[in-house]
Motif scaffolding. Structure first.
Motif, PDB file in Angstrom:
ATOM      1  N   SER A   1      37.249 -76.983  27.152  1.00 22.81           N
ATOM      2  CA  SER A   1      36.555 -77.642  28.261  1.00 22.81           C
ATOM      3  C   SER A   1      35.332 -76.859  28.702  1.00 22.81           C
ATOM      4  O   SER A   1      34.317 -77.444  29.105  1.00 22.81           O
ATOM      5  CB  SER A   1      37.509 -77.837  29.438  1.00 22.81           C
ATOM      6  OG  SER A   1      38.044 -76.589  29.867  1.00 22.81           O
TER       7      SER A   1
ATOM      8  N   GLU B   1      32.657 -77.555  26.168  1.00 25.46           N
ATOM      9  CA  GLU B   1      32.151 -78.916  26.386  1.00 25.46           C
ATOM     10  C   GLU B   1      31.129 -78.931  27.514  1.00 25.46           C
ATOM     11  O   GLU B   1      30.065 -79.556  27.394  1.00 25.46           O
ATOM     12  CB  GLU B   1      33.315 -79.843  26.726  1.00 25.46           C
ATOM     13  CG  GLU B   1      32.894 -81.275  27.039  1.00 25.46           C
ATOM     14  CD  GLU B   1      34.066 -82.162  27.385  1.00 25.46           C
ATOM     15  OE1 GLU B   1      33.821 -83.323  27.778  1.00 25.46           O
ATOM     16  OE2 GLU B   1      35.224 -81.716  27.267  1.00 25.46           O
TER      17      GLU B   1
ATOM     18  N   ARG C   1      26.231 -76.646  19.931  1.00 31.36           N
ATOM     19  CA  ARG C   1      27.663 -76.361  20.086  1.00 31.36           C
ATOM     20  C   ARG C   1      27.957 -74.915  19.724  1.00 31.36           C
ATOM     21  O   ARG C   1      28.686 -74.209  20.424  1.00 31.36           O
ATOM     22  CB  ARG C   1      28.488 -77.316  19.222  1.00 31.36           C
ATOM     23  CG  ARG C   1      28.466 -78.760  19.690  1.00 31.36           C
ATOM     24  CD  ARG C   1      29.490 -79.596  18.937  1.00 31.36           C
ATOM     25  NE  ARG C   1      29.141 -79.747  17.531  1.00 31.36           N
ATOM     26  CZ  ARG C   1      28.409 -80.742  17.058  1.00 31.36           C
ATOM     27  NH1 ARG C   1      27.926 -81.649  17.879  1.00 31.36           N
ATOM     28  NH2 ARG C   1      28.140 -80.823  15.768  1.00 31.36           N
TER      29      ARG C   1
ATOM     30  N   ALA D   1      33.651 -81.290  23.002  1.00 30.78           N
ATOM     31  CA  ALA D   1      32.888 -80.066  22.813  1.00 30.78           C
ATOM     32  C   ALA D   1      32.378 -79.938  21.395  1.00 30.78           C
ATOM     33  O   ALA D   1      31.413 -79.248  21.127  1.00 30.78           O
ATOM     34  CB  ALA D   1      33.735 -78.844  23.158  1.00 30.78           C
TER      35      ALA D   1
ATOM     36  N   CYS E   1      29.069 -83.086  21.189  1.00 31.63           N
ATOM     37  CA  CYS E   1      27.804 -82.886  21.886  1.00 31.63           C
ATOM     38  C   CYS E   1      26.912 -84.106  21.806  1.00 31.63           C
ATOM     39  O   CYS E   1      25.806 -84.071  21.304  1.00 31.63           O
ATOM     40  CB  CYS E   1      27.082 -81.669  21.314  1.00 31.63           C
ATOM     41  SG  CYS E   1      25.717 -81.095  22.354  1.00 31.63           S
TER      42      CYS E   1
END
Length: 207
Positions: A38, A41, A68, A203, A206
């Protein structure tokens, strides 16, 4: 988006890390401390918004896989820096953002402002700790970009000595470099190979 604003949002981190098994739901583990998916993300979303702003709202030319990977790298670097600061007893103070900067961030991020502010504070904190490491090591320059670069090198060395594991779905090797030319987040061998793109955590997308 100006180069100055990009510098605030993204701290260039020099990293050396190990890639291996991680706890379920964790993007990485640094000396036993989990970095949740999380968190990655949230950081990736902020970087994507900042990049889209720099591209005048167009996604063309934005490497989302690189964003990422940068998100994971920055979070790993920040965690190592925090552990260094704790071990060495640093008193870390992050400078407040100017009013003009805050207003620009409101326009750029809207409802996601809190996430952007958390990222900026985290990256600034990592930079402050890196500079303190350089001062402690006897750097001849006490302020400025050169001091930060010296500190980043020391932070990279500290990261190399840390026990770090990264979820292999991020496609990073032991030096936080891309494994495949395509930037695939699949794993070479193992059950994660069959993970469909749409079933991966946000995550890892993206969007």
């Amino acid at each position: 988006m100006s180069k100055t604003r990009l510098a605030v949002l993204g701290l260039a981190a020099l990293l050396m890390a190990g890639c291996g098994p991680v706890n379920p739901g964790a993007a990485a583990v640094v000396d036993g401390t989990r970095i949740p998916m999380s968190d990655v993300e949230e950081v990736a979303d902020v970087y994507c918004t900042a990049s889209l702003s720099g591209q005048s709202g167009s996604a063309a030319g934005i490497d989302s896989a690189a964003l990422r990977r940068q998100s994971v790298a920055d979070l790993v670097s920040g965690e190592v820096a925090d552990q260094v600061a704790k071990d060495r007893g640093y008193d870390v103070t992050v400078p407040a953002l100017a009013t003009a900067d805050q207003e620009q961030l409101v326009q750029m991020f809207g409802d996601d402002l809190d996430a952007a502010l958390r990222l900026i504070e985290r990256n600034q904190r990592t930079g402050v700790i890196a500079q303190e490491m350089a001062r402690e090591a006897g750097a001849s320059i006490q302020e400025g970009e050169q001091l930060l670069q010296a500190g980043q090198q020391l932070l990279a060395e500290a990261t190399a000595e840390a026990d770090i594991s990264v979820d292999p779905r991020f496609g990073l090797d032991e030096t936080i470099q891309q494994i495949a030319e395509t930037g695939s987040l699949s794993v070479f061998g193992g059950e994660l190979d069959a993970t469909a793109t749409e079933d991966r955590p946000a995550a890892l997308q993206c969007s």
